[in-house]
Design an enzyme around this catalytic site. Structure first.
Site, short mmCIF file in Angstrom:
data_model
loop_
_atom_site.label_atom_id
_atom_site.label_comp_id
_atom_site.label_asym_id
_atom_site.label_seq_id
_atom_site.Cartn_x
_atom_site.Cartn_y
_atom_site.Cartn_z
N LYS A 96 78.35 78.65 -3.80
CA LYS A 96 78.58 77.93 -2.53
C LYS A 96 78.18 76.45 -2.64
CE LYS A 96 78.17 82.04 0.43
NZ LYS A 96 77.48 82.64 1.61
N TYR A 114 86.98 84.15 5.61
CA TYR A 114 85.92 84.74 6.44
C TYR A 114 86.46 85.31 7.75
CZ TYR A 114 82.03 83.24 3.46
OH TYR A 114 81.14 83.09 2.43
N PHE A 119 77.99 82.63 14.14
CA PHE A 119 77.81 81.62 13.09
C PHE A 119 79.12 81.24 12.40
CE2 PHE A 119 76.83 85.85 11.26
CZ PHE A 119 77.74 85.89 10.21
N ARG A 150 75.89 92.45 -6.20
CA ARG A 150 75.10 92.45 -4.95
C ARG A 150 73.61 92.54 -5.28
NH1 ARG A 150 77.73 91.03 -0.24
NH2 ARG A 150 75.92 91.95 0.77
N ARG A 195 69.48 84.58 -4.74
CA ARG A 195 69.15 83.98 -3.44
C ARG A 195 67.65 83.68 -3.32
NH1 ARG A 195 73.53 87.56 -0.01
NH2 ARG A 195 75.18 85.98 0.06
N ASN A 252 73.15 80.06 1.33
CA ASN A 252 72.48 81.06 0.48
C ASN A 252 73.12 81.18 -0.91
OD1 ASN A 252 74.76 82.37 1.28
ND2 ASN A 252 73.74 84.09 2.27
N HIS A 292 78.35 83.97 -2.70
CA HIS A 292 79.06 85.06 -2.03
C HIS A 292 79.35 86.12 -3.06
CE1 HIS A 292 82.14 87.31 0.16
NE2 HIS A 292 82.78 87.34 -0.99
N GLU A 294 89.91 89.68 -2.32
CA GLU A 294 89.32 88.34 -2.46
C GLU A 294 89.74 87.67 -3.77
OE1 GLU A 294 85.12 89.01 -1.74
OE2 GLU A 294 85.47 89.39 0.39
P1 IDP Z 1 76.61 88.52 2.60
O1 IDP Z 1 77.11 87.17 2.12
O2 IDP Z 1 75.21 88.80 2.10
O3 IDP Z 1 77.57 89.64 2.33
P2 IDP Z 1 77.47 88.54 5.43
O4 IDP Z 1 76.75 89.26 6.54
O5 IDP Z 1 78.78 89.09 4.98
O6 IDP Z 1 76.43 88.42 4.20
O7 IDP Z 1 77.64 87.04 5.93
C1 IDP Z 1 78.52 86.16 5.26
C2 IDP Z 1 77.85 84.82 5.14
O8 IDP Z 1 77.67 84.27 6.46
C3 IDP Z 1 76.43 84.83 4.56
O9 IDP Z 1 76.41 84.87 3.14
C4 IDP Z 1 75.87 83.54 5.10
O10 IDP Z 1 76.33 82.40 4.37
C5 IDP Z 1 76.47 83.51 6.51
N1 IDP Z 1 75.58 84.12 7.50
C6 IDP Z 1 75.30 85.45 7.67
N2 IDP Z 1 74.45 85.66 8.69
C7 IDP Z 1 74.18 84.43 9.19
C8 IDP Z 1 73.36 83.97 10.28
O11 IDP Z 1 72.71 84.76 10.98
N3 IDP Z 1 73.34 82.62 10.48
C9 IDP Z 1 74.05 81.73 9.73
N4 IDP Z 1 74.84 82.12 8.72
C10 IDP Z 1 74.90 83.45 8.44
#
Ligand code: IDP
Length: 140
Positions: free
Chosen positions: A11, A51, A59, A87, A104, A114, A117, A128
């Site tokens: 990212k 997304y 968010f 993961r 992370r 973070n 992805h 994807e």
């Molecule tokens: P993942 O990337 O660990 O699978 P997901 O829940 O699919 O997590 O969320 C996708 C992306 O959205 C996350 O990697 C992060 O960049 C962002 N994200 C998830 N939850 C939040 C939040 O509560 N606040 C801001 N960004 C978030």
């Protein structure tokens, strides 16, 4: 265990800090092989499409803005049980909850920024990968 593929994005927070190599090294050390890779600047439309599953989440707009705030590196990764393997090495979404030794925990700045992805299922991995790569761009 079967050799499968998953999809990864390094990212903008990570490319900005010149961590493309650091992240890729951790992926490789976890037993994943980069079988396709390119550095791109995502468009707003591309990020919104990618997304789309999150479009009702509070968010969503911030996430799209973040994902187009700088270059990303999209990758197809191959390895035994690749989705789970990736993961596991990524760690929890929120770096505050991520285990020691995960990408992370090592590199992420926040729950949003973070660093990586990774697909959450084989089905989504295939979708994807096809979103960003033509079949001939993947060399196993
Ligand atoms: P993942 O990337 O660990 O699978 P997901 O829940 O699919 O997590 O969320 C996708 C992306 O959205 C996350 O990697 C992060 O960049 C962002 N994200 C998830 N939850 C939040 C939040 O509560 N606040 C801001 N960004 C978030």
């Amino acid at each position: 265990m079967a050799v499968t593929r998953t999809f990864s994005i390094i990212k903008p927070d990570a490319t900005r800090r010149n961590l493309t190599g650091g992240v890729t090294k951790m992926l490789e050390e976890a037993g994943l092989r980069v079988v396709a890779s390119k550095r791109i600047q995502m468009t707003k439309e591309q990020a919104e499409g990618f997304y789309a599953v999150h479009k009702e989440r509070p968010f969503f707009n911030d996430l799209v803005s973040f994902m187009i705030s700088g270059p990303v590196v999209v990758q197809a990764l191959e390895g035994e049980d690749a989705v789970k393997r990736n993961r596991d090495v990524m760690g929890a979404t929120n770096p505050a909850d991520a285990a020691e030794g995960t990408i992370r925990k090592t590199y992420a700045e926040s729950i949003e920024a973070n660093s990586v992805h990774g697909s959450d299922s084989d089905e989504n991995a295939a979708i994807e990968i096809a979103y960003f790569f033509k079949p001939e761009e993947i060399v196993g």
